[in-house]
Design an enzyme around this catalytic site. Structure first.
Site, PDB file in Angstrom:
ATOM      1  CB  THR A  12      -0.917  -0.062   1.063  1.00  0.00           C
ATOM      2  OG1 THR A  12      -0.672  -0.212   2.520  1.00  0.00           O
ATOM      3  CG2 THR A  12      -1.876  -0.828   1.581  1.00  0.00           C
ATOM      4  CG  LEU A  14       6.453   4.804   1.937  1.00  0.00           C
ATOM      5  CD1 LEU A  14       7.879   6.569   2.059  1.00  0.00           C
ATOM      6  CD2 LEU A  14       6.774   4.079   3.157  1.00  0.00           C
ATOM      7  CG  HIS A  15      -0.312   2.668   4.820  1.00  0.00           C
ATOM      8  ND1 HIS A  15      -0.905   2.895   6.134  1.00  0.00           N
ATOM      9  CD2 HIS A  15       0.332   1.834   4.195  1.00  0.00           C
ATOM     10  CE1 HIS A  15      -0.979   1.322   6.512  1.00  0.00           C
ATOM     11  NE2 HIS A  15      -0.281   0.811   5.136  1.00  0.00           N
ATOM     12  CG  LEU A  16      -0.531   7.390   9.756  1.00  0.00           C
ATOM     13  CD1 LEU A  16       0.101   8.321  10.186  1.00  0.00           C
ATOM     14  CD2 LEU A  16      -2.098   7.600  10.762  1.00  0.00           C
ATOM     15  CD  GLU A  87       1.920  -1.976   6.056  1.00  0.00           C
ATOM     16  OE1 GLU A  87       2.429  -2.803   4.161  1.00  0.00           O
ATOM     17  OE2 GLU A  87       1.194  -1.411   6.331  1.00  0.00           O
TER      18      GLU A  87
END
Length: 87
Positions: A12, A14-16, A87
Site C-alpha cells: 500500500t 507509504l501510508h500512515l 508490513e
C-alpha cells in the site's frame, strides 16, 4: 552526504503506519535525512512530509543522509524500507 535509491515494497506504499515507522527510525540519528521522489524532497523525520510525498508500492525513492552519523543512518533506513517497514 550519502544517498541510495530504494524501491518501496509495501503493497500500500507509504501510508500512515509505515510512514510512522520510517520517521521513528530516522529520528534516532542526528543527520539530516530526506528523500527525493518525482523531483520533490521530503523530510524523513516528518510523518506529514512523508505522507505528502504520496509514495506508492513499486516507486523508487532516493534516501539522502547528511551529517555525522550519515553512513549508519542510510544503512538503517534502507534496511527498514527493504524489510517492508513492519508490513
Amino acid at each position: 552526504m550519502v544517498s541510495q535509491k530504494v524501491t518501496i515494497k509495501n503493497p500500500t506504499g507509504l501510508h500512515l503506519r509505515p510512514a510512522g515507522i520510517l520517521c521513528k527510525e530516522a529520528m534516532q540519528f542526528k543527520s539530516l535525512i530526506t528523500f527525493t521522489f518525482r523531483g520533490n524532497t521530503a523530510n524523513a523525520k516528518s510523518v506529514l512530509s512523508v505522507l505528502g510525498a504520496c509514495v506508492k508500492s513499486g516507486d523508487v525513492i532516493e534516501v539522502i543522509c547528511d551529517g555525522e552519523d550519515e553512513e549508519i543512518a542510510l544503512k538503517t533506513l534502507v534496511d527498514a524500507i527493504e524489510g517492508g517497514l513492519g508490513e
